[in-house]
Design a protein around this motif. Structure first.
Motif, PDB file in Angstrom:
ATOM      1  N   ASN A 451       0.844  -1.198   0.000  1.00 65.22           N
ATOM      2  CA  ASN A 451       0.000   0.000   0.000  1.00 65.22           C
ATOM      3  C   ASN A 451       0.880   1.249   0.000  1.00 65.22           C
ATOM      4  O   ASN A 451       0.846   2.058   0.922  1.00 65.22           O
ATOM      5  CB  ASN A 451      -0.914  -0.039   1.238  1.00 65.22           C
ATOM      6  N   GLU A 452       1.700   1.412  -1.039  1.00 65.74           N
ATOM      7  CA  GLU A 452       2.626   2.545  -1.127  1.00 65.74           C
ATOM      8  C   GLU A 452       2.382   3.310  -2.412  1.00 65.74           C
ATOM      9  O   GLU A 452       2.800   2.895  -3.487  1.00 65.74           O
ATOM     10  CB  GLU A 452       4.071   2.057  -1.070  1.00 65.74           C
ATOM     11  N   LEU A 453       1.721   4.445  -2.297  1.00 63.71           N
ATOM     12  CA  LEU A 453       1.396   5.242  -3.474  1.00 63.71           C
ATOM     13  C   LEU A 453       2.633   5.921  -4.064  1.00 63.71           C
ATOM     14  O   LEU A 453       2.633   6.315  -5.230  1.00 63.71           O
ATOM     15  CB  LEU A 453       0.339   6.295  -3.119  1.00 63.71           C
ATOM     16  N   LYS A 454       3.700   6.051  -3.275  1.00 63.47           N
ATOM     17  CA  LYS A 454       4.910   6.711  -3.775  1.00 63.47           C
ATOM     18  C   LYS A 454       5.548   5.935  -4.919  1.00 63.47           C
ATOM     19  O   LYS A 454       6.364   6.490  -5.669  1.00 63.47           O
ATOM     20  CB  LYS A 454       5.927   6.878  -2.642  1.00 63.47           C
ATOM     21  N   LYS A 455       5.187   4.665  -5.073  1.00 63.65           N
ATOM     22  CA  LYS A 455       5.725   3.874  -6.181  1.00 63.65           C
ATOM     23  C   LYS A 455       5.127   4.286  -7.524  1.00 63.65           C
ATOM     24  O   LYS A 455       5.704   4.014  -8.570  1.00 63.65           O
ATOM     25  CB  LYS A 455       5.467   2.389  -5.933  1.00 63.65           C
ATOM     26  N   VAL A 456       3.973   4.942  -7.474  1.00 61.41           N
ATOM     27  CA  VAL A 456       3.330   5.390  -8.717  1.00 61.41           C
ATOM     28  C   VAL A 456       4.131   6.507  -9.384  1.00 61.41           C
ATOM     29  O   VAL A 456       4.467   6.406 -10.563  1.00 61.41           O
ATOM     30  CB  VAL A 456       1.870   5.828  -8.453  1.00 61.41           C
ATOM     31  N   PRO A 457       4.481   7.611  -8.665  1.00 63.57           N
ATOM     32  CA  PRO A 457       5.326   8.624  -9.314  1.00 63.57           C
ATOM     33  C   PRO A 457       6.687   8.085  -9.729  1.00 63.57           C
ATOM     34  O   PRO A 457       7.257   8.518 -10.729  1.00 63.57           O
ATOM     35  CB  PRO A 457       5.452   9.726  -8.259  1.00 63.57           C
ATOM     36  N   PHE A 458       7.226   7.111  -8.957  1.00 62.43           N
ATOM     37  CA  PHE A 458       8.493   6.501  -9.353  1.00 62.43           C
ATOM     38  C   PHE A 458       8.358   5.812 -10.708  1.00 62.43           C
ATOM     39  O   PHE A 458       9.207   5.979 -11.595  1.00 62.43           O
ATOM     40  CB  PHE A 458       8.942   5.486  -8.293  1.00 62.43           C
ATOM     41  N   ALA A 459       7.289   5.017 -10.873  1.00 62.01           N
ATOM     42  CA  ALA A 459       7.075   4.307 -12.140  1.00 62.01           C
ATOM     43  C   ALA A 459       6.909   5.284 -13.301  1.00 62.01           C
ATOM     44  O   ALA A 459       7.427   5.050 -14.398  1.00 62.01           O
ATOM     45  CB  ALA A 459       5.847   3.400 -12.030  1.00 62.01           C
ATOM     46  N   ILE A 460       6.207   6.371 -13.072  1.00 61.99           N
ATOM     47  CA  ILE A 460       5.994   7.370 -14.130  1.00 61.99           C
ATOM     48  C   ILE A 460       7.311   8.032 -14.512  1.00 61.99           C
ATOM     49  O   ILE A 460       7.621   8.209 -15.695  1.00 61.99           O
ATOM     50  CB  ILE A 460       4.958   8.422 -13.676  1.00 61.99           C
ATOM     51  N   LYS A 461       8.100   8.389 -13.505  1.00 59.14           N
ATOM     52  CA  LYS A 461       9.406   9.004 -13.784  1.00 59.14           C
ATOM     53  C   LYS A 461      10.321   8.056 -14.556  1.00 59.14           C
ATOM     54  O   LYS A 461      11.023   8.472 -15.490  1.00 59.14           O
ATOM     55  CB  LYS A 461      10.086   9.413 -12.463  1.00 59.14           C
ATOM     56  N   MET A 462      10.320   6.779 -14.159  1.00 54.48           N
ATOM     57  CA  MET A 462      11.147   5.799 -14.862  1.00 54.48           C
ATOM     58  C   MET A 462      10.693   5.643 -16.310  1.00 54.48           C
ATOM     59  O   MET A 462      11.510   5.534 -17.229  1.00 54.48           O
ATOM     60  CB  MET A 462      11.081   4.443 -14.155  1.00 54.48           C
ATOM     61  N   ALA A 463       9.378   5.639 -16.522  1.00 50.93           N
ATOM     62  CA  ALA A 463       8.856   5.508 -17.885  1.00 50.93           C
ATOM     63  C   ALA A 463       9.248   6.705 -18.738  1.00 50.93           C
ATOM     64  O   ALA A 463       9.611   6.565 -19.919  1.00 50.93           O
ATOM     65  CB  ALA A 463       7.336   5.359 -17.850  1.00 50.93           C
ATOM     66  N   ILE A 464       9.186   7.898 -18.164  1.00 52.02           N
ATOM     67  CA  ILE A 464       9.567   9.116 -18.899  1.00 52.02           C
ATOM     68  C   ILE A 464      11.038   9.063 -19.290  1.00 52.02           C
ATOM     69  O   ILE A 464      11.409   9.353 -20.431  1.00 52.02           O
ATOM     70  CB  ILE A 464       9.270  10.369 -18.041  1.00 52.02           C
ATOM     71  N   ARG A 465      11.880   8.682 -18.334  1.00 50.75           N
ATOM     72  CA  ARG A 465      13.319   8.618 -18.636  1.00 50.75           C
ATOM     73  C   ARG A 465      13.617   7.508 -19.640  1.00 50.75           C
ATOM     74  O   ARG A 465      14.441   7.686 -20.541  1.00 50.75           O
ATOM     75  CB  ARG A 465      14.126   8.403 -17.356  1.00 50.75           C
ATOM     76  N   THR A 466      12.947   6.369 -19.498  1.00 51.36           N
ATOM     77  CA  THR A 466      13.158   5.257 -20.431  1.00 51.36           C
ATOM     78  C   THR A 466      12.784   5.661 -21.843  1.00 51.36           C
ATOM     79  O   THR A 466      13.500   5.350 -22.802  1.00 51.36           O
ATOM     80  CB  THR A 466      12.336   4.032 -20.000  1.00 51.36           C
ATOM     81  N   ALA A 467      11.666   6.362 -21.999  1.00 51.87           N
ATOM     82  CA  ALA A 467      11.237   6.818 -23.329  1.00 51.87           C
ATOM     83  C   ALA A 467      12.264   7.766 -23.936  1.00 51.87           C
ATOM     84  O   ALA A 467      12.558   7.701 -25.138  1.00 51.87           O
ATOM     85  CB  ALA A 467       9.876   7.504 -23.233  1.00 51.87           C
ATOM     86  N   LYS A 468      12.840   8.639 -23.113  1.00 53.33           N
ATOM     87  CA  LYS A 468      13.865   9.577 -23.606  1.00 53.33           C
ATOM     88  C   LYS A 468      15.128   8.831 -24.040  1.00 53.33           C
ATOM     89  O   LYS A 468      15.708   9.136 -25.087  1.00 53.33           O
ATOM     90  CB  LYS A 468      14.207  10.596 -22.513  1.00 53.33           C
ATOM     91  N   VAL A 469      15.547   7.847 -23.234  1.00 52.62           N
ATOM     92  CA  VAL A 469      16.757   7.084 -23.566  1.00 52.62           C
ATOM     93  C   VAL A 469      16.551   6.280 -24.846  1.00 52.62           C
ATOM     94  O   VAL A 469      17.434   6.223 -25.712  1.00 52.62           O
ATOM     95  CB  VAL A 469      17.147   6.155 -22.396  1.00 52.62           C
ATOM     96  N   LEU A 470      15.370   5.652 -24.984  1.00 47.04           N
ATOM     97  CA  LEU A 470      15.081   4.894 -26.201  1.00 47.04           C
ATOM     98  C   LEU A 470      15.110   5.788 -27.430  1.00 47.04           C
ATOM     99  O   LEU A 470      15.665   5.423 -28.472  1.00 47.04           O
ATOM    100  CB  LEU A 470      13.713   4.214 -26.084  1.00 47.04           C
ATOM    101  N   LYS A 471      14.513   6.967 -27.311  1.00 43.82           N
ATOM    102  CA  LYS A 471      14.492   7.908 -28.442  1.00 43.82           C
ATOM    103  C   LYS A 471      15.909   8.356 -28.796  1.00 43.82           C
ATOM    104  O   LYS A 471      16.288   8.411 -29.963  1.00 43.82           O
ATOM    105  CB  LYS A 471      13.618   9.108 -28.108  1.00 43.82           C
TER     106      LYS A 471
END
Length: 526
Positions: A451-471
């Protein structure tokens, strides 16, 4: 015993096809080389099959994709699990209570890609020896009969890693196109008298291959660390958590491979295109001086073509995409976020808001998580709930959310999230059929532990950075390699200067940067 791999894919539309189509589909796929067993479950829309020890996973996957397209079926890239177990017949002698001796068979699981200390020492030693031999050869100018042989030995040692990989890949029916092209390009340069340049090409190409192998080795060591923890004396709850992580790792291996599958399917087309380009660059320009065509060809353009052929290989760039995906899902896994569908995960980078279901707003860290999503990521946060508007307004104000939806059904919550280009965060019931969702549970495209909502912003940040690295890792190779090929032409044709050393080193630096960028994605904090 043989290394048999079992794989399972979900194929959308399989339940609605006729019996004749199903029979034809099974007939086509059973004829694919390496497939030794098929089990089609049309009701659950899954296809399970086994591969023999020599079959190429990638080739069979491409054939399966082609067959699906032939019958208008949709191959789901996210639903695949592969188990690789190698059973070795090994006899252990055990003495029983009666003094009798009996033999038992033990089974061991072999992890492909793991490097032993001996492997690492061997590769480094060969690279070092090739450098020493070549340097010695360069100083033997007073011995013209001996020097070429010494330089040839240095070139052979530098090529060891590449040639060894070719043999291994051929045995496993994997892609060897770029290894062969690079070796041929280096041989052409050696034939033209650029022995040192050919040596540098093979040495640096081998080093890049070794770095890629070490990246795979690092991932495997993380798996072994978890497995060792599983065998240690820990609480049953901790063992269950580790076991779940290992299961997610096995599934995510395929997710990482399949993420780049469509791009990799065109890999041969890219390489053929650049080979054609290199051949045209070699044989067409000398036509403008047709009377001295042979001289122009051998003195300038053969050198240019062979050099551009080596530079234009995209193997490391493509591998960096797979590595980016792998490091990203491993990083998420370490933080308690399981990525089961990579495209949904990447969609997090394009969202404009987050919808929090009332099933998750009671988390202790909810206010901090809301603030992080609003201020750090720049997303709007909305509360969606089945309770009345007055209560939703109070919750929204207490959390500092931007908006809310009251008296909403499950379908209304999902429609609201889709309308606002949002990720829906809730339990398995609320997110069951949502297009983009983060699930509090185990059944979903993106799941969070506890029950840790802080993992949600972490996942979003990781996805944003991953998309930038892939591009970045997709665009950068095209730009840099185009510049390097242009430099080859300018320096050799117009300046009569042999700059292949520096250009090959530039390509090596590019490849190292791509790999570092991919690894950084899983190591740097977000």
């Amino acid at each position: 015993m043989d290394n048999i791999r079992e794989l399972s894919y979900k194929i959308n539309g399989l339940a609605t096809v006729t019996k004749d189509v199903l029979t034809a589909f099974e007939s086509d796929f059973s004829g694919v080389k390496g497939v030794i067993g098929i089990n089609i479950d049309s009701q659950n829309e899954t296809v399970k099959y086994a591969l023999d020890q020599w079959a190429s996973d990638y080739d069979v996957f491409c054939k399966l994709n082609e067959i699906c397209e032939k019958y208008n079926l949709d191959l789901d890239f996210g639903d695949n699990i592969e188990e690789v177990t190698v059973e070795t017949e090994k006899e252990d002698i055990i003495e029983t209570e009666n003094g009798e001796v009996e033999d038992i068979e033990t089974e061991e699981t072999v992890k492909q890609g793991k490097l032993t200390k001996g492997d690492i020492i061997e590769k480094i030693s060969v690279f070092g020896l090739s450098i020493i031999v070549t340097v010695v050869g360069l100083f033997l100018t007073k011995f013209p009969n001996v020097q070429p042989w010494i330089l040839m030995i240095g070139f052979t040692l530098a090529s060891y890693e590449t040639l060894y990989n070719v043999i291994v890949k051929l045995a496993e029916k994997r892609h060897v196109f770029e290894d062969v092209v690079t070796f041929i390009g280096a041989l052409v340069l050696m034939y033209l008298g650029f022995t040192t340049s050919a040596f540098v090409i093979m040495l640096l190409y081998g080093v890049i291959g070794f770095i890629q192998s070490y990246c795979e080795h690092t991932a495997i060591m993380y798996e072994e660390k978890l497995e060792n923890q599983l065998k240690s004396d820990i609480l049953e709850e901790e063992k269950n958590q580790i076991q779940e992580k290992l299961e997610f790792i096995n599934q995510n291996k395929e997710i990482c491979d399949l993420k780049t599958a469509k791009f990799s399917i065109n890999r041969t087309k890219y390489n053929i295109a650049f080979i054609v380009f290199s051949l045209l660059l070699t044989f067409i320009p000398p036509l403008f001086k047709i009377k001295s065509y042979g001289i122009e060809l051998t003195s300038k353009w053969l050198y240019v073509g062979a050099s551009s052929l080596v530079i234009s290989c995209f193997g490391c760039a493509l591998y960096s995409l797979k590595l980016t995906a792998k490091t990203s899902v491993y990083k998420c896994l370490k933080e308690g976020v399981a990525v089961n569908e990579f495209n949904t995960y990447l969609n997090l980078s394009n969202l404009s808001s987050v919808c929090l279901d009332d099933s998750v707003i009671n988390a202790e860290d909810v206010q901090g998580a809301v603030m992080e999503m609003k201020e750090d990521i720049g997303l709007s946060v909305n509360v969606v709930s089945g309770i009345g508007s007055k209560e939703v307004t109070e919750i929204k104000n207490s959390l500092g959310a931007n908006g809310g939806l009251a008296s909403a059904s499950v379908a209304s919550k999902q429609n609201y999230a889709e309308k606002h280009n949002a990720i829906l965060v809730g339990n398995e019931v609320v997110t069951l059929s949502a297009k983009n969702a983060i699930v509090y549970g185990k059944n979903g495209n993106i799941c969070v532990e506890g029950n840790e909502l802080k993992k949600v912003p972490f996942a979003i940040k990781m996805a944003i950075r991953t998309a930038k690295v892939l591009k970045m890792n997709k665009v950068l190779p095209f730009v840099v390699k185009a510049i390097l090929i242009a430099l080859i032409v300018v320096t050799k044709v117009f300046l009569s200067f042999d700059a292949i050393w520096w250009i090959v080193i530039g390509d090596f630096i590019l490849n190292v940067c791509l790999l570092i960028n991919a690894m950084r994605n899983g190591s740097d904090p977000v």
